[in-house]
Design a protein around this motif. Structure first.
Motif, mmCIF file in Angstrom:
data_model
loop_
_atom_site.group_PDB
_atom_site.id
_atom_site.type_symbol
_atom_site.label_atom_id
_atom_site.label_comp_id
_atom_site.label_asym_id
_atom_site.label_seq_id
_atom_site.Cartn_x
_atom_site.Cartn_y
_atom_site.Cartn_z
ATOM 1 N N SER A 61 0.834 -1.207 0.000
ATOM 2 C CA SER A 61 0.000 0.000 0.000
ATOM 3 C C SER A 61 0.869 1.258 0.000
ATOM 4 C CB SER A 61 -0.942 -0.007 1.198
ATOM 5 O OG SER A 61 -0.224 0.212 2.377
ATOM 6 N N ILE A 62 2.066 1.172 0.599
ATOM 7 C CA ILE A 62 2.965 2.341 0.569
ATOM 8 C C ILE A 62 3.295 2.683 -0.881
ATOM 9 C CG2 ILE A 62 5.283 3.161 1.126
ATOM 10 C CD1 ILE A 62 5.146 1.581 3.681
ATOM 11 N N TRP A 63 3.636 1.673 -1.644
ATOM 12 C CA TRP A 63 4.013 1.879 -3.035
ATOM 13 C C TRP A 63 2.839 2.488 -3.837
ATOM 14 C CZ3 TRP A 63 7.287 3.317 -6.102
ATOM 15 C CH2 TRP A 63 7.332 2.958 -7.452
ATOM 16 N N VAL A 64 1.640 1.928 -3.634
ATOM 17 C CA VAL A 64 0.448 2.439 -4.327
ATOM 18 C C VAL A 64 0.229 3.912 -3.969
ATOM 19 C CG1 VAL A 64 -2.064 2.274 -4.432
ATOM 20 C CG2 VAL A 64 -0.673 0.193 -4.464
ATOM 21 N N THR A 65 0.311 4.198 -2.657
ATOM 22 C CA THR A 65 0.063 5.556 -2.194
ATOM 23 C C THR A 65 1.053 6.540 -2.817
ATOM 24 O OG1 THR A 65 -0.554 4.534 -0.127
ATOM 25 C CG2 THR A 65 -0.339 6.899 -0.114
ATOM 26 N N LEU A 66 2.311 6.141 -2.875
ATOM 27 C CA LEU A 66 3.331 7.029 -3.452
ATOM 28 C C LEU A 66 3.034 7.303 -4.917
ATOM 29 C CD1 LEU A 66 6.726 5.829 -1.931
ATOM 30 C CD2 LEU A 66 5.574 8.026 -1.610
ATOM 31 N N LYS A 67 2.654 6.240 -5.655
ATOM 32 C CA LYS A 67 2.369 6.435 -7.082
ATOM 33 C C LYS A 67 1.197 7.400 -7.271
ATOM 34 C CE LYS A 67 2.023 2.216 -8.630
ATOM 35 N NZ LYS A 67 1.754 1.076 -9.519
ATOM 36 N N TRP A 127 -16.911 4.103 -14.826
ATOM 37 C CA TRP A 127 -15.453 4.165 -14.811
ATOM 38 C C TRP A 127 -14.956 3.143 -13.796
ATOM 39 C CZ3 TRP A 127 -12.706 9.549 -15.107
ATOM 40 C CH2 TRP A 127 -11.318 9.377 -15.152
ATOM 41 N N ASP A 128 -14.160 2.190 -14.237
ATOM 42 C CA ASP A 128 -13.660 1.168 -13.305
ATOM 43 C C ASP A 128 -12.839 1.815 -12.211
ATOM 44 O OD1 ASP A 128 -14.796 -1.038 -14.331
ATOM 45 O OD2 ASP A 128 -13.150 -1.459 -15.743
ATOM 46 N N ARG A 129 -13.279 1.555 -10.972
ATOM 47 C CA ARG A 129 -12.592 2.221 -9.870
ATOM 48 C C ARG A 129 -11.273 1.551 -9.552
ATOM 49 N NH1 ARG A 129 -17.053 1.711 -6.104
ATOM 50 N NH2 ARG A 129 -18.136 0.855 -7.896
ATOM 51 N N GLY A 130 -10.279 2.356 -9.206
ATOM 52 C CA GLY A 130 -8.949 1.847 -8.912
ATOM 53 C C GLY A 130 -7.976 3.003 -8.906
ATOM 54 N N PHE A 131 -6.754 2.723 -9.331
ATOM 55 C CA PHE A 131 -5.699 3.722 -9.332
ATOM 56 C C PHE A 131 -6.139 5.037 -9.979
ATOM 57 C CE2 PHE A 131 -1.982 5.642 -11.349
ATOM 58 C CZ PHE A 131 -1.145 5.762 -10.263
ATOM 59 N N GLY A 211 -10.730 1.275 -5.706
ATOM 60 C CA GLY A 211 -11.267 0.000 -6.166
ATOM 61 C C GLY A 211 -10.242 -1.072 -5.889
ATOM 62 N N PRO A 212 -10.441 -2.245 -6.434
ATOM 63 C CA PRO A 212 -9.522 -3.349 -6.166
ATOM 64 C C PRO A 212 -8.095 -2.993 -6.597
ATOM 65 C CG PRO A 212 -11.417 -4.049 -7.491
ATOM 66 C CD PRO A 212 -11.526 -2.592 -7.320
ATOM 67 N N GLY A 213 -7.133 -3.389 -5.775
ATOM 68 C CA GLY A 213 -5.732 -3.197 -6.141
ATOM 69 C C GLY A 213 -5.220 -1.808 -5.879
ATOM 70 N N ALA A 214 -6.056 -0.930 -5.332
ATOM 71 C CA ALA A 214 -5.581 0.424 -5.077
ATOM 72 C C ALA A 214 -5.887 0.814 -3.634
ATOM 73 C CB ALA A 214 -6.214 1.413 -6.046
ATOM 74 N N THR A 215 -5.494 -0.051 -2.707
ATOM 75 C CA THR A 215 -5.682 0.255 -1.294
ATOM 76 C C THR A 215 -4.500 1.104 -0.833
ATOM 77 O OG1 THR A 215 -6.757 -1.860 -1.038
ATOM 78 C CG2 THR A 215 -6.096 -0.723 0.963
ATOM 79 N N THR A 216 -4.799 2.282 -0.297
ATOM 80 C CA THR A 216 -3.705 3.178 0.070
ATOM 81 C C THR A 216 -3.287 2.936 1.521
ATOM 82 O OG1 THR A 216 -5.198 4.900 0.821
ATOM 83 C CG2 THR A 216 -4.575 4.949 -1.488
ATOM 84 N N LEU A 217 -2.136 3.493 1.853
ATOM 85 C CA LEU A 217 -1.592 3.323 3.200
ATOM 86 C C LEU A 217 -2.542 3.824 4.288
ATOM 87 C CD1 LEU A 217 0.807 2.467 4.956
ATOM 88 C CD2 LEU A 217 1.734 4.758 4.658
ATOM 89 N N PRO A 218 -3.121 5.048 4.137
ATOM 90 C CA PRO A 218 -4.049 5.476 5.187
ATOM 91 C C PRO A 218 -5.213 4.503 5.371
ATOM 92 C CG PRO A 218 -3.466 7.333 3.816
ATOM 93 C CD PRO A 218 -2.877 6.122 3.173
ATOM 94 N N MET A 219 -5.662 3.879 4.286
ATOM 95 C CA MET A 219 -6.752 2.923 4.422
ATOM 96 C C MET A 219 -6.303 1.706 5.229
ATOM 97 S SD MET A 219 -8.227 3.290 0.567
ATOM 98 C CE MET A 219 -9.373 1.939 0.646
ATOM 99 N N ARG A 220 -5.100 1.232 4.960
ATOM 100 C CA ARG A 220 -4.556 0.094 5.725
ATOM 101 C C ARG A 220 -4.400 0.486 7.201
ATOM 102 N NH1 ARG A 220 -5.483 -3.905 3.217
ATOM 103 N NH2 ARG A 220 -4.505 -4.412 1.242
#
Lengths: 266, 383, 342
Positions: A61-67, A127-131, A211-220
């Motif tokens: 999730s850190i990596w996703v959040t940074l991107k 719109w497909d939710r995600g990144f 959406g799926p695959g885009a869980t951010t650090l604050p969410m975790r």
């Protein structure tokens, strides 16, 4: 009345900063606590940092959040700068009131409303939710902050600099890139950093629009915190705070030095 | 408007010459330092009731610091200030019988003109009706009755200046302090306001102390001027004394235009001095005595407007007479400035009043000319 | 095959083409370079419109349009489907007869007005936000004043210290208080240890914890605008007040605070408006009886999956906040105008 410290101002500062910093310091101290309990000091240990680095979900999730933060801050920088130019330079155009309303409103808009409304938009257009949806959502609400920061810099910008450049033969676009941008660059940097941090930090809007695959650090972090105190969260918080503090202190030291070099006996 | 007041209304004309006069303000050996910087250096001044006293000097000379010490915003590092016989060292600024007109005017932006003026009276706890009367009278005095309900940002520069004046005067202070009060006004308005200030000061009989860097302003409004340089008062006197009899090179150059010639004393007496200036290549005679010995290095200072210029030499061309060539002429309307180069290269400035319509130039470029002046025009200054 | 471009127009006497225009003419029309060059030359020619156009369109698409969708949805009915709401307008085929059905439904709003829970939630959100805003002001005012009065060399550092926590995660800062305020947390341990209390104070999961959380999280937003007003103030105004007989402490209330009033209002708005709709703080620090509308909206949306009702909650919240928001915008615009060079 010349500036200076008095007993009253010193106590206001001491109390104020104690209030601001003691919770953060305690949080950091207890990240090194061997014990899981908050009030019991079980000895110094890096145990929770070890746990942290084994938590694959958190690391991902850190990596996703940074991107997300990098992309949306950059987009917001472009949009916010254009918006600021519009607000400062184009005093009259049709729809200006609406425009400035849309710029300033996100600054105070409750996050739940922004999140909900954007989600409903994404659902409505399928719109497909995600990144990508999180990026769009973050760009939208951080643009306002960039616009405000850049706007206040542009307000003090001497337009004669641009007129001089154009008088010397530069086209308006060239003038913008060669004169205006370098002069307002510090505001752009702080605007970008602000947008980046806000995006890193956001829980509510991301929760709505992700959406799926885009869980951010604050969410975790949020889902773990809801279950109670976990020193693992203290550990990641300590790392985040250390990184941010280092960044901010370095930036302000650089700024101070530049200021001293430029200022002095002006 | 400017009808002359009889002398007895203004009290003794020159109290500083009267040994029995009691000064209103006594500044005694006042020193003020900021760290290593000496802002005010051992100043001793007496200022008498009803004076319009000017502190004049370039920026950084300590004049504003001195004013702020009178107001109580700065405390002297050493020395004492007494106002009306009371030592001020323990009196906070809000209890002092002085009021200040600030350079920025410092009008309270959230209050109307009326509220600004009444602010000081309310602090005294004065009754409502008395406040209203006094404010109305003050508004009348500064001709702002119609603007009573305006906010400061709705006023012009000149109006703001008058509100600031009214606000400071309404408390009837013993002393009014004015910090560059006219600095923000344009030239025409400034000159007009200078006369208004003098009128108000004379009609109210309040002592004014003004800080300015503008010598014309100081000369116009004040009874006496203290010229300051690097924290010290270098000369205190009436505008006439300072202009005609400067006591140093610094004062002579600070006030007005002057030609300075390096000289050596030939002979010094009780009522005259003779010096020779190689720079002017002439002997200069002055009709005031000087405490100097022959051979001593001095400066001869002569004001350009006290010199005469002609294409023919004067009849008694002995001393106080030089010759050269005109190399530049400045026509300023009311006066003309002639720049003359002497044979040895020294440049001299001479001004003449253009009393007659400028039809033909009696003197023009490259004309050989003679320049001379009366003994009373020479001022010999010790180096 | 790409179609040949029409021949470039004959070069007319006039301003020479900019490099971007030249690029535009020479590159194949579909290459990204050509599109970029055309965009840039368009900006050069119609710079003004392009500068306005791009952010304008973005904001309309992602800020304005979504509001209308929320508005529309708030009049819909919740159904068990994906997405979980009935369309407002529908083309219905009934025995071969097509007609447009519009189901305009006020039931969500009726629920909000009649169900005690929602009314209480709105009122209690406003009350909590207002109380917390006043508390924040009480903390921020002396702090901002002390910073503004500090020696010049200190001010930047002190300001940075105010802003620094803001750069760290909001969530983490709220989380930090859980460990302090818990029944067996650090504050109680300290107070018990000092013998000031005999049994632990119950703070976490109460409104007090929410107040603390809001004051703590939003303090920089209050301090900065107030500090800016103090800092902008001409220091001779205070001297003038004192010179006119005002004591320094009185001058603070008579001169400093009224002049800083716009900054104080801006700070209050920056705290109050988001606090009304706050979710994280009441969720983590508040208790079950802490009723706040942001949290309720979250629950309706995520737990009950009643999207139309959540939309109606959002619309009413916006209506409540529209006055303060507009006031804030006006003051922002005025500030911008005031600061603009003449």
């Amino acid at each position: 009345m010349k500036p200076g410290f008095s007993a009253m101002t010193v106590s206001a500062l001491t109390l104020g900063f104690a209030f601001l910093y003691i919770p953060i310091l305690l949080l950091m101290i207890f990240s090194f606590n061997e014990s899981r309990l908050v009030t019991v000091w079980g000895g110094f240990s890096f145990k929770w940092y070890g746990e942290l680095f084994r938590n694959r979900l958190l690391l991902e999730s850190i990596w996703v959040t940074l991107k997300i933060a990098l992309t949306s801050a950059t987009l917001a920088l472009v949009l916010g700068t254009l918006a600021a130019i519009t607000l400062v330079r184009f005093v009259r155009f049709r729809g200006r009131t609406l425009f400035s309303g849309m710029i300033f409103a996100p600054l105070v808009m409750p996050e739940v409303i922004t999140g909900l409304s954007l989600l409903l938009l994404f659902v409505a257009v399928d719109w497909d939710r995600g990144f990508s949806t999180v990026v769009v959502a973050h760009t939208t609400f951080t643009t306002a902050y960039v616009a405000v920061v850049v706007q206040s810099r542009l307000l003090t910008f001497d337009e004669m600099l641009e007129e001089a450049a154009m008088d010397l033969g530069a086209t308006p676009l060239r003038t913008f890139f060669v004169i205006t941008l370098p002069v307002i660059a510090p505001a752009l940097v702080s605007g970008w950093l602000l947008a980046f941090t806000l995006s890193l930090d956001d829980l509510v809007i991301a929760s709505f629009t992700t959406g799926p695959g885009a869980t951010t650090l604050p969410m975790r972090i949020y889902s773990q915190v809801r279950l109670g105190i976990t020193p693992e969260i203290n550990a990641i918080s300590t790392i985040l705070i250390a990184v941010v503090a280092l960044g901010v202190i370095t930036a302000s030291l650089i700024q101070k030095r530049q200021f001293a070099r430029r200022g002095g006996h002006g | 408007m400017m009808d002359a007041k009889p002398a007895d209304v203004r009290g003794p004309q020159e109290p500083w010459r009267d040994p029995s006069a009691v000064p209103l303000i006594e500044i005694r050996d006042v020193v003020k330092t900021f760290g290593n910087f000496v802002a005010v250096d051992d100043v001793w001044l007496d200022i008498y009731p009803r004076e319009f006293f000017a502190l004049l000097g370039p920026s950084g000379c300590g004049k504003t610091t001195l004013l702020r010490m009178l107001a109580g915003f700065e405390t002297p590092t050493s020395g004492s200030i007494r106002i009306d016989g009371v030592d001020m060292s323990a009196v906070p600024p809000y209890r002092r019988p002085v009021n200040m007109m600030f350079q920025s005017y410092a009008l309270f932006p959230h209050m109307t003109v009326e509220q600004n003026i009444s602010f000081g009276l309310k602090q005294e706890g004065m009754g409502r009706s008395e406040i209203a009367d006094r404010v109305a009278a003050m508004l009348g005095l500064v001709e702002l009755t119609d603007f009573a309900r305006r906010k400061p940002h709705q006023l012009s520069g000149g109006q703001k200046q008058r509100v600031a004046l009214a606000r400071a005067l309404v408390k009837r202070p013993k002393v009014l302090l004015l910090d560059e009060p006219l600095g923000a006004l344009d030239r025409r308005l400034r000159e007009q306001t200078q006369f208004e200030l003098v009128n108000i000061q004379e009609s109210l009989g309040i002592t004014f102390i003004i800080v300015t860097h503008d010598q014309d302003e100081a000369m116009t409004v004040s009874t006496r001027i203290a010229i300051m340089d690097r924290g010290r008062t270098v000369q205190v006197g009436t505008p006439g004394e300072i202009y005609e009899y400067p006591n140093s090179l610094y004062v002579s150059q600070f006030i007005g235009e002057v030609n300075i010639f390096e000289s050596r004393v030939v002979e010094a007496g009780k009522d005259h001095v003779t010096v020779f200036s190689p720079e002017a290549d002439t002997t200069i005679f002055a009709d005031r005595g000087l405490d100097a010995v022959p051979g001593q290095e001095v400066y001869a200072a002569i004001r350009p407007e006290k010199m005469s210029i002609a294409k023919t030499p004067p009849e008694d061309a002995g001393h106080n007479c030089i010759s050269g060539t005109v190399f530049d002429i400045g026509y300023l309307g009311s006066i003309s400035v002639y720049h003359v180069r002497l044979a040895n290269g020294t440049k001299v400035k001479v001004t003449t009043a253009n009393r007659h319509r400028f039809v033909e130039r009696p003197i023009t470029w490259d004309d050989p000319v003679w320049v001379w002046w009366p003994p009373a025009a020479s001022v010999i200054l010790l180096a | 095959m790409q179609q040949g471009r029409p021949a470039p127009p004959p070069i007319s006497p006039g301003p020479p083409p900019t490099p971007f225009e030249v690029l535009d003419r020479t590159l194949p029309p579909t290459s990204p370079w050509a599109i970029g060059a055309r965009l840039i030359s368009l900006i050069e020619k119609r710079g003004r419109s392009a500068v306005i156009f791009i952010p304008y369109v973005w904001l309309v698409l992602f800020f304005l349009v979504p509001f209308f969708i929320v508005l529309k949805l708030s009049f819909s009915e919740a159904v068990l489907a994906q997405p979980p709401y009935a369309p407002l307008l529908d083309l219905v085929d009934e025995a071969g007869n097509w007609y447009l059905s519009a189901r305009f439904n006020l039931s969500n709003y009726i629920t909000l007005l009649t169900d005690d829970l929602y009314v209480r939630a709105y009122l209690s959100s406003l009350k909590i936000a207002a109380t917390a805003t006043l508390l924040t002001l009480a903390v921020a005012l002396p702090l901002a004043y002390a910073i503004a009065r500090a020696p010049e060399s200190w001010r930047l550092t002190l300001l940075m210290l105010i802003i620094l926590p803001f750069w760290t995660s909001f969530l983490i800062r709220v989380y930090a208080w859980i460990g302090i305020l818990k029944n067996e947390g650090l504050l109680n341990a300290l107070l018990l240890g000092l013998g000031l209390i005999s049994e632990p104070l119950i703070i976490l999961n109460t409104n007090v914890a929410v107040y603390i959380g809001i004051v703590y999280s939003y303090l920089p937003f209050m301090v900065l605008p107030i500090y800016a007003s103090f800092d902008r103030m001409d220091p001779s105004l205070i001297e003038a007040a004192i010179d006119l007989g005002c004591r320094p402490s009185t001058s603070f209330w008579k001169i400093t605070v009224p002049i800083a009033f716009p900054g104080i209002v801006a700070g209050c708005m920056l705290v109050f408006i988001p606090a009304v709709g706050e979710f994280v703080i009441p969720d983590l620090l508040g208790g079950s009886q802490t009723l706040m509308i942001g949290r309720l909206l979250w629950v309706e949306f995520f737990s009950n999956r009643d999207w139309p009702l959540a939309s109606a909650v959002a619309i009413v919240l916006l209506l409540i906040l529209v006055l303060p928001i507009m006031y804030f915008q006006r003051s922002q615009a005025r500030r911008a105008e005031r600061e603009a060079p003449q």
